[in-house]
Design a protein around this motif. Structure first.
Motif, short mmCIF file in Angstrom:
data_model
loop_
_atom_site.label_atom_id
_atom_site.label_comp_id
_atom_site.label_asym_id
_atom_site.label_seq_id
_atom_site.Cartn_x
_atom_site.Cartn_y
_atom_site.Cartn_z
N LEU A 84 -2.05 11.05 4.55
CA LEU A 84 -1.87 12.39 4.00
C LEU A 84 -1.76 13.47 5.07
CD1 LEU A 84 -4.24 12.43 0.87
CD2 LEU A 84 -1.83 11.79 1.03
N SER A 119 2.62 1.74 -3.32
CA SER A 119 1.73 2.19 -4.39
C SER A 119 1.37 3.66 -4.26
CB SER A 119 0.44 1.35 -4.41
OG SER A 119 -0.37 1.65 -3.28
N THR A 120 1.55 4.23 -3.06
CA THR A 120 1.23 5.64 -2.84
C THR A 120 2.51 6.50 -2.75
OG1 THR A 120 1.09 5.20 -0.45
CG2 THR A 120 -0.96 5.18 -1.71
N SER A 121 3.63 5.94 -3.19
CA SER A 121 4.92 6.64 -3.25
C SER A 121 5.45 7.03 -1.88
CB SER A 121 4.82 7.89 -4.15
OG SER A 121 4.40 7.54 -5.45
N THR A 171 9.48 5.94 6.03
CA THR A 171 8.51 6.87 5.45
C THR A 171 8.63 8.27 6.05
OG1 THR A 171 6.85 6.23 7.10
CG2 THR A 171 6.83 5.04 4.99
N GLN A 217 -10.08 5.13 2.64
CA GLN A 217 -9.08 5.01 1.59
C GLN A 217 -7.67 5.35 2.07
OE1 GLN A 217 -9.48 8.13 -1.30
NE2 GLN A 217 -8.54 6.96 -2.96
N LEU A 218 -7.54 6.28 3.01
CA LEU A 218 -6.24 6.79 3.43
C LEU A 218 -5.74 6.17 4.74
CD1 LEU A 218 -6.92 10.54 2.58
CD2 LEU A 218 -5.81 8.82 1.15
N TYR A 274 0.84 -1.20 0.00
CA TYR A 274 0.00 0.00 0.00
C TYR A 274 0.87 1.25 0.00
CZ TYR A 274 -3.29 3.57 1.67
OH TYR A 274 -4.03 4.71 1.81
N LEU A 275 1.86 1.31 0.87
CA LEU A 275 2.73 2.47 0.96
C LEU A 275 3.55 2.64 -0.32
CD1 LEU A 275 3.89 2.05 4.66
CD2 LEU A 275 2.48 3.91 3.77
N ASP A 286 -5.50 -0.93 6.49
CA ASP A 286 -5.65 -0.50 5.11
C ASP A 286 -6.72 -1.31 4.39
OD1 ASP A 286 -3.98 -2.73 5.29
OD2 ASP A 286 -2.98 -2.28 3.41
#
Length: 439
Positions: A263, A208-210, A254, A356-357, A205-206, A362
């Motif tokens: 976010l 895929s979200t850069s 991260t 979603q976030l 998941y992380l 997740d």
């Protein structure tokens, strides 16, 4: 203040409080139930005030917070779905527009609930469910007007794990006529149903979200696989320790991603400065501390405590939260997918909803354990196409997707993290209305 003896012989305190624009809804009640010797559980009921003007035309929703050790009467009430926010300002997206809401500080030791000794704290979801049966029996006996009103359990995070177990025991209690109520369904929000499936999907998941590079993905995946190995071997306490290690690996790779909303700002200095502490202390600071912000604690131990008028002098709101968390250590990494299966087979309406976030639970991890269900309706559910829902605050823009088949439903809530009602209040309220069949 009225002191009532219930049919179970337990003493509760009942207060009906007239409302005003400053204090919220027109009618409230709250009290304690002694669920076991030395174990005292606090509940707080808000009567719904929807368009009909009568709470009897609205469902009753019980809200269960996570942690374990997070207070429904505090965080769920003032930070998410209650009539007022923590600044005591009216909340436009309060769930009282669509339901009466029963907040319960659960398990014992959480929020205003308390135990006389540490030995009285719960150790697993089975104990939690047993305690809740005592509270619900007392509640529906003393407030018989709610016995015929559709009753739903909504939950968040670890509260979902507890809600699944509670829903199953409640179904049995109703069949045995031990509790009289109109149980209509359970909703599991960003719920810790299969912990290992959540942990295993953090890396992908992380990535895929850069928020991870190839190096970070390798490190996080390696740590997650160690958790899986411990779970597979039944070493659940070891798995809890390795879960904490994996979270640290995620933070290091991260730059401190926020586990509750990828976010937004990551962990505060109280978490960052605790890296030299034990794994349980780290977990508590990540997952219990955010539910006890100083401003909320001041509210609950100040004006709200004074308003309620029945909190014992030796009880501080949230004072036993760390003890609750520690006592449940052996239960953290145990899955309850089998309980969800039993609920579906029993015909109980089960709803999954996820932000979603959210990282800690997740969505792809939720989808992973759903595919493991043995429920006969799963193939047909999986073949359904999802339906888009407009964002109530922005017509024409998609706010969520949902899919349903028979007594199972899944909601994908966009632009929301772990605390969906806080991030997308209007969408959460719309989902509530749909789940309770008001839309």
């Amino acid at each position: 203040m009225e002191r009532l003896k219930t049919a179970t012989g337990l003493l509760i305190f009942l207060i009906i409080a007239p409302g005003s624009p400053a204090t919220g809804p027109a009618k409230e009640a709250w009290g304690y139930v002694d669920v076991r010797e030395g174990a005292h559980m606090f509940w707080w009921l808000y009567y719904g005030n929807g368009a009909s003007g009568s709470y009897k035309e609205l469902p009753l929703v019980m809200w269960l917070q996570g942690g374990p050790g997070g207070s429904s009467c505090g965080f769920g009430n003032f930070e998410e779905i209650g009539p007022l926010d923590r600044d005591m300002a009216p909340r436009n997206t309060t769930w009282l527009k669509a339901a009466s809401v029963l907040f319960v500080d659960n398990p014992v030791g959480t929020g205003y609930s308390y135990t006389d000794t540490e030995e009285a704290l719960t150790k697993d979801v089975a104990m939690i469910a047993a305690d809740m049966m005592v509270l619900l029996k007392s509640f529906f006996t003393s407030k018989a007007e709610f016995q015929s009103i559709p009753f739903y359990i909504f939950s968040e995070s670890y509260g979902g794990k507890m809600a699944a177990a509670i829903a199953l025991e409640l179904t049995k209690a109703i069949e045995e006529r031990a509790i009289k109520c109109n149980f209509a369904g359970v909703a599991l929000g960003d719920s810790w149903i299969s912990p290992v499936d959540s942990v295993l999907t953090w890396g992908p998941y992380l990535y895929s979200t850069s928020l991870l590079d190839d190096y970070g993905l390798t490190e996080v995946s390696k740590a997650a696989k160690a958790v899986q190995q411990a779970v597979d071997q039944g070493l659940f306490q070891k798995a809890t320790e390795l879960w904490s290690v994996t979270e640290s690996v995620v933070e290091q790779n991260t730059n401190g991603v926020n586990f509750y909303n990828i976010l937004t700002q990551g962990p505060d200095e109280r978490v960052k400065q605790s890296a030299d502490l034990g794994y349980l202390s780290l977990l508590m600071r990540r997952h219990v501390l955010p539910l006890h912000r100083q401003s909320l604690s001041q509210l609950m131990n100040g004006p709200i405590r004074k308003k309620l008028g029945i909190i014992p002098r030796n009880v501080t709101w949230g004072g036993q939260a760390n003890d609750v968390f520690t006592s449940m250590e052996g239960d953290f990494m145990k899955p309850v997918v089998d309980i969800v299966d039993q609920l579906l087979v029993a015909g109980v309406n089960v709803t999954i909803y996820n932000g979603q976030l959210d990282l800690i639970v997740d969505t792809i991890g939720q989808e992973l354990w759903v595919k493991k269900l043995k429920w006969a309706g799963l193939p047909n559910f999986s073949q359904q196409r999802w339906t888009a829902l407009d964002d109530p605050t922005a017509p024409g823009q998609t706010g969520a997707f949902f899919k349903t088949y028979k007594n199972f439903a899944f909601y994908w809530i966009l632009k929301a993290g772990h605390m969906i009602p806080s991030d997308q209040g209007a969408m959460a309220l719309k989902m509530l209305s749909m789940v309770t069949q008001q839309e």
